[in-house]
Scaffold this active site. Sequence first.
Site, PDB file in Angstrom:
ATOM      1  CB  ILE A  13      -0.929   0.034   1.242  1.00 55.79           C
ATOM      2  CG1 ILE A  13      -1.769  -1.244   1.330  1.00 55.79           C
ATOM      3  CG2 ILE A  13      -1.831   1.274   1.200  1.00 55.79           C
ATOM      4  CD1 ILE A  13      -2.543  -1.395   2.637  1.00 55.79           C
ATOM      5  CG  ASP A  66       8.677  12.184  -2.126  1.00 51.45           C
ATOM      6  OD1 ASP A  66       7.781  11.868  -2.939  1.00 51.45           O
ATOM      7  OD2 ASP A  66       8.883  13.356  -1.760  1.00 51.45           O
ATOM      8  CG  ASN A  93      -3.894   5.604  -1.345  1.00 48.38           C
ATOM      9  OD1 ASN A  93      -4.998   6.088  -1.578  1.00 48.38           O
ATOM     10  ND2 ASN A  93      -3.140   6.019  -0.316  1.00 48.38           N
ATOM     11  CE1 TYR A 160      -6.295  14.812  -7.163  1.00 47.86           C
ATOM     12  CE2 TYR A 160      -8.571  15.274  -7.775  1.00 47.86           C
ATOM     13  CZ  TYR A 160      -7.636  14.490  -7.129  1.00 47.86           C
ATOM     14  OH  TYR A 160      -8.044  13.366  -6.447  1.00 47.86           O
ATOM     15  CE  LYS A 164      -6.054  11.115  -8.114  1.00 44.65           C
ATOM     16  NZ  LYS A 164      -5.404   9.906  -7.553  1.00 44.65           N
ATOM     17  CB  VAL A 193     -13.357  10.586   0.430  1.00 42.69           C
ATOM     18  CG1 VAL A 193     -13.014   9.714   1.639  1.00 42.69           C
ATOM     19  CG2 VAL A 193     -13.895   9.732  -0.703  1.00 42.69           C
TER      20      VAL A 193
END
Length: 259
Positions: A13, A66, A93, A160, A164, A193
């Site tokens: 993760i 990083d 993620n 952004y 995505k 969220v």
Amino acid sequence: MNTNCIKGKIAFISGASSGIGRAVAEKLAQMGANLILCARRVEVLAQLKDQLEKEYAVEVFTLVFDVRHYQEVAKNIQSLPEKWRYIEILINNAGLAIGLQPLHTYAMEDADQMIDTNIKGFTYVANSVIPLMLATDKVGTIVNIGSVAGEIAYPNGSIYCATKFAVKALSDAMRIELMDKKIKITTVKPGLVETNFSKVRFKGDTEKADNVYKGITPLYAEDIADTIAYIVNLPDKVQITDITVTPLHQADALHVYKE
């Protein structure tokens, strides 16, 4: 559904120290998966490792790097001990948004940070982990965290949104490239969220961050973690390619009903 089919499997993760990444770590640990957790904050990762190992009796291995720096990513992943190289689940993620303004006035250091994290970092992690997953010769699952912003562009969010949209394109191409292999690829696209996402976007301005969620009951990181738990726990023959998850009163990135 069998809730134990991922018990004993290794899940990797990225961005595991907070938000969705942390919630997924807790959920998969609860289901018995052993975890490789990656983030930049040493202390936070160490505390999370202790908590999960004590609470769920699983094994946790931490990597501090990083994702924006390829050499760091590659070196850390290539240096995994032999027993930790059998990765069957990847949760790609790590990501963030910074700023909300028109493209022609955007601070380029903010644009660079989003592009370097959300596209390049995403790519570096996938590039380094997929060969390990292929080497296991077992059916594995990659969950790429996209966004409703990767479906429809919205004003003042150009950079952004672009990152995505890129995640969606990378994810789709990855699925086609790997369709003769034993790897399933899912893009999870959350809507609103409530995590530290907006606080990061507005550079610590809590009032602005709170306003994003006023008038609507948002999703929480745990809701996305539950969705991901469902995906990684499916039978080997079942692949979900894309899933968009929004709160009750959100239709897409542009259309939100607030009371």
